[in-house]
Motif scaffolding. Sequence first.
Motif, PDB file in Angstrom:
ATOM      1  N   LEU A   1      -4.429  -4.729 -11.248  1.00 13.06           N
ATOM      2  CA  LEU A   1      -3.212  -5.291 -11.845  1.00 13.06           C
ATOM      3  C   LEU A   1      -2.058  -4.291 -11.749  1.00 13.06           C
ATOM      4  N   VAL A   2      -2.348  -3.027 -12.016  1.00  9.91           N
ATOM      5  CA  VAL A   2      -1.312  -1.999 -11.898  1.00  9.91           C
ATOM      6  C   VAL A   2      -0.850  -1.880 -10.453  1.00  9.91           C
ATOM      7  N   ALA A   3      -1.799  -1.918  -9.512  1.00 11.18           N
ATOM      8  CA  ALA A   3      -1.445  -1.846  -8.093  1.00 11.18           C
ATOM      9  C   ALA A   3      -0.588  -3.043  -7.687  1.00 11.18           C
ATOM     10  N   TYR A   4      -0.926  -4.207  -8.217  1.00 10.42           N
ATOM     11  CA  TYR A   4      -0.145  -5.425  -7.920  1.00 10.42           C
ATOM     12  C   TYR A   4       1.288  -5.276  -8.433  1.00 10.42           C
ATOM     13  N   TRP A   5       1.422  -4.666  -9.602  1.00 13.89           N
ATOM     14  CA  TRP A   5       2.749  -4.437 -10.174  1.00 13.89           C
ATOM     15  C   TRP A   5       3.526  -3.404  -9.365  1.00 13.89           C
ATOM     16  N   LEU A   6       2.824  -2.413  -8.829  1.00 12.69           N
ATOM     17  CA  LEU A   6       3.479  -1.324  -8.109  1.00 12.69           C
ATOM     18  C   LEU A   6       3.946  -1.721  -6.712  1.00 12.69           C
ATOM     19  N   VAL A   7       3.286  -2.686  -6.091  1.00  8.34           N
ATOM     20  CA  VAL A   7       3.552  -3.009  -4.682  1.00  8.34           C
ATOM     21  C   VAL A   7       5.038  -3.139  -4.349  1.00  8.34           C
ATOM     22  N   PRO A   8       5.798  -3.936  -5.088  1.00  2.74           N
ATOM     23  CA  PRO A   8       7.216  -4.050  -4.720  1.00  2.74           C
ATOM     24  C   PRO A   8       8.080  -2.909  -5.260  1.00  2.74           C
ATOM     25  N   ARG A   9       7.478  -2.008  -6.017  1.00  2.00           N
ATOM     26  CA  ARG A   9       8.254  -0.978  -6.712  1.00  2.00           C
ATOM     27  C   ARG A   9       8.084   0.430  -6.154  1.00  2.00           C
TER      28      ARG A   9
ATOM     29  N   THR B   1       3.530   2.831  -0.411  1.00  8.59           N
ATOM     30  CA  THR B   1       2.134   3.258  -0.278  1.00  8.59           C
ATOM     31  C   THR B   1       2.029   4.639   0.364  1.00  8.59           C
ATOM     32  N   SER B   2       3.131   5.153   0.904  1.00 12.25           N
ATOM     33  CA  SER B   2       3.120   6.485   1.508  1.00 12.25           C
ATOM     34  C   SER B   2       2.686   7.554   0.513  1.00 12.25           C
TER      35      SER B   2
ATOM     36  N   PRO C   1      -0.585  -9.196   8.307  1.00 10.90           N
ATOM     37  CA  PRO C   1       0.728  -9.599   7.779  1.00 10.90           C
ATOM     38  C   PRO C   1       0.825  -9.249   6.301  1.00 10.90           C
ATOM     39  N   SER C   2       1.999  -8.866   5.888  1.00  9.03           N
ATOM     40  CA  SER C   2       2.204  -8.414   4.517  1.00  9.03           C
ATOM     41  C   SER C   2       1.910  -9.524   3.512  1.00  9.03           C
ATOM     42  N   GLY C   3       1.154  -9.194   2.497  1.00  5.70           N
ATOM     43  CA  GLY C   3       0.851 -10.102   1.396  1.00  5.70           C
ATOM     44  C   GLY C   3       0.640  -9.275   0.146  1.00  5.70           C
ATOM     45  N   ARG C   4       1.192  -9.683  -0.966  1.00  5.92           N
ATOM     46  CA  ARG C   4       1.191  -8.821  -2.147  1.00  5.92           C
ATOM     47  C   ARG C   4      -0.217  -8.523  -2.656  1.00  5.92           C
ATOM     48  N   LEU C   5      -1.113  -9.513  -2.624  1.00  8.03           N
ATOM     49  CA  LEU C   5      -2.463  -9.279  -3.124  1.00  8.03           C
ATOM     50  C   LEU C   5      -3.221  -8.308  -2.219  1.00  8.03           C
ATOM     51  N   VAL C   6      -3.070  -8.492  -0.900  1.00  2.00           N
ATOM     52  CA  VAL C   6      -3.725  -7.575   0.032  1.00  2.00           C
ATOM     53  C   VAL C   6      -3.144  -6.175  -0.122  1.00  2.00           C
ATOM     54  N   GLU C   7      -1.825  -6.083  -0.291  1.00  2.00           N
ATOM     55  CA  GLU C   7      -1.187  -4.780  -0.497  1.00  2.00           C
ATOM     56  C   GLU C   7      -1.700  -4.112  -1.768  1.00  2.00           C
ATOM     57  N   ALA C   8      -1.934  -4.926  -2.810  1.00  2.00           N
ATOM     58  CA  ALA C   8      -2.444  -4.379  -4.064  1.00  2.00           C
ATOM     59  C   ALA C   8      -3.861  -3.838  -3.883  1.00  2.00           C
ATOM     60  N   ALA C   9      -4.708  -4.610  -3.197  1.00  2.00           N
ATOM     61  CA  ALA C   9      -6.077  -4.156  -2.933  1.00  2.00           C
ATOM     62  C   ALA C   9      -6.070  -2.910  -2.055  1.00  2.00           C
ATOM     63  N   TYR C  10      -5.174  -2.900  -1.078  1.00  2.00           N
ATOM     64  CA  TYR C  10      -5.027  -1.749  -0.179  1.00  2.00           C
ATOM     65  C   TYR C  10      -4.631  -0.504  -0.973  1.00  2.00           C
ATOM     66  N   THR C  11      -3.675  -0.669  -1.877  1.00  2.00           N
ATOM     67  CA  THR C  11      -3.220   0.436  -2.720  1.00  2.00           C
ATOM     68  C   THR C  11      -4.350   0.942  -3.605  1.00  2.00           C
ATOM     69  N   LEU C  12      -5.116   0.011  -4.188  1.00  2.00           N
ATOM     70  CA  LEU C  12      -6.226   0.385  -5.060  1.00  2.00           C
ATOM     71  C   LEU C  12      -7.261   1.212  -4.295  1.00  2.00           C
ATOM     72  N   ILE C  13      -7.628   0.756  -3.102  1.00  2.00           N
ATOM     73  CA  ILE C  13      -8.626   1.463  -2.298  1.00  2.00           C
ATOM     74  C   ILE C  13      -8.126   2.852  -1.924  1.00  2.00           C
ATOM     75  N   TYR C  14      -6.855   2.938  -1.511  1.00  2.00           N
ATOM     76  CA  TYR C  14      -6.312   4.218  -1.078  1.00  2.00           C
ATOM     77  C   TYR C  14      -6.114   5.196  -2.232  1.00  2.00           C
ATOM     78  N   THR C  15      -6.199   4.700  -3.440  1.00  2.00           N
ATOM     79  CA  THR C  15      -6.097   5.593  -4.589  1.00  2.00           C
ATOM     80  C   THR C  15      -7.309   6.514  -4.691  1.00  2.00           C
ATOM     81  N   PHE C  16      -8.498   6.021  -4.279  1.00  2.00           N
ATOM     82  CA  PHE C  16      -9.703   6.809  -4.549  1.00  2.00           C
ATOM     83  C   PHE C  16     -10.653   7.014  -3.382  1.00  2.00           C
ATOM     84  N   HIS C  17     -10.548   6.262  -2.268  1.00  2.00           N
ATOM     85  CA  HIS C  17     -11.630   6.366  -1.292  1.00  2.00           C
ATOM     86  C   HIS C  17     -11.673   7.725  -0.574  1.00  2.00           C
TER      87      HIS C  17
END
Length: 361
Positions: A220-228, A231-232, A54-70
Amino acid sequence: MPSPLTSEQPHPTAAAAVPETGKPTAVGRDHFFDNAKYLAIVLVAIGHAWEPLPSGRLVEAAYTLIYTFHMPVFILIAGYFSRGFELRPDRVWKLITSLLVPYLIFEVLYTVFQRLVEDPDYHLSLLSPYWLLWFLPALFFWRLSTPVWQTVRAPVLVALAIAAVATVSPAADGALPVQRTLQFLPFYVLGLRLGPQHFAFVRRTWVRVVSVPVFVLGLLVAYWLVPRTSTSWFFRKNSTLEMESAEWTGPTATLLLFVAAVVLGACFLAWVPKGHSWMTALGKCTLYGYLLHGFVVRGLRYGGFYEHPFFDTTLGTVTVTVGAAVVVTLLCTPYVRSLLRPLLEPRLEWAKQKPPATRTP
């Protein structure tokens, strides 16, 4: 996630979602890269396991962070171990058996799986890779292009330009993973250009210390980006037209995401253990974890596992995270490799054309 050494790779075998094509050197196998591949495949599995949560901003932020570099880390390492690649018949045959044949086998297996658990009418399409299988044909084409990047000037800049143009090219949005192949290309080329001194640099103590606040800032940047933002962008599989964005955002995102991936990837590698450890043997089998964990994640998703209210809680997210790490670890064990080796590392000597006999004068 991507070159180091001289012209040949230090690893003697093909290992993992980053199959190798070089020969062993006198130095021997560098355990650092096996450890890095294992930790990266754990992040891949965790990211995939988080998708149905289920969508959650913190999980989305962590997801975004991981997908940035893995995936960039994986691809960069692939480039690093491809520096000695040559378009010789034996090397091309190894590419076919280590990448294309497993791709064909698993495309059939995932098609059967999809029909059994979700969609009885799901069609087999070898030109439209199933979910995570895009990486195998992409790596195949990257490897074939290696001689080009070893010839042209400023290869990383050229690859970045190609990636930027791809983002504004709707023609690359077809069934084939052309967008991902082109948009992830700079990381492969960067790996070709790196040397062992670069990996030694990121393992310095001060880099490890600095990486902690960098990761915190990244989160923190990923958390800020989530609603903005979507992730595509991090999947790199669509053009700006497909994403209904202005054309200028594609090249801009290409450059920003490249810089972010390199910085965060370096921070990730700074914490990878250097010596032999329990994860080293697992790092030699990450191709198995990569190709097999999709059955588990998609099977649980289609079976309604994620619909339980428990997974809308913090403890539920932690459970999924730990579970994904455990499952992919088990799938990377040598026992799984010995059992499924004919599927993932087929030799197919019977299909190999014999070299023409040489005549003696």
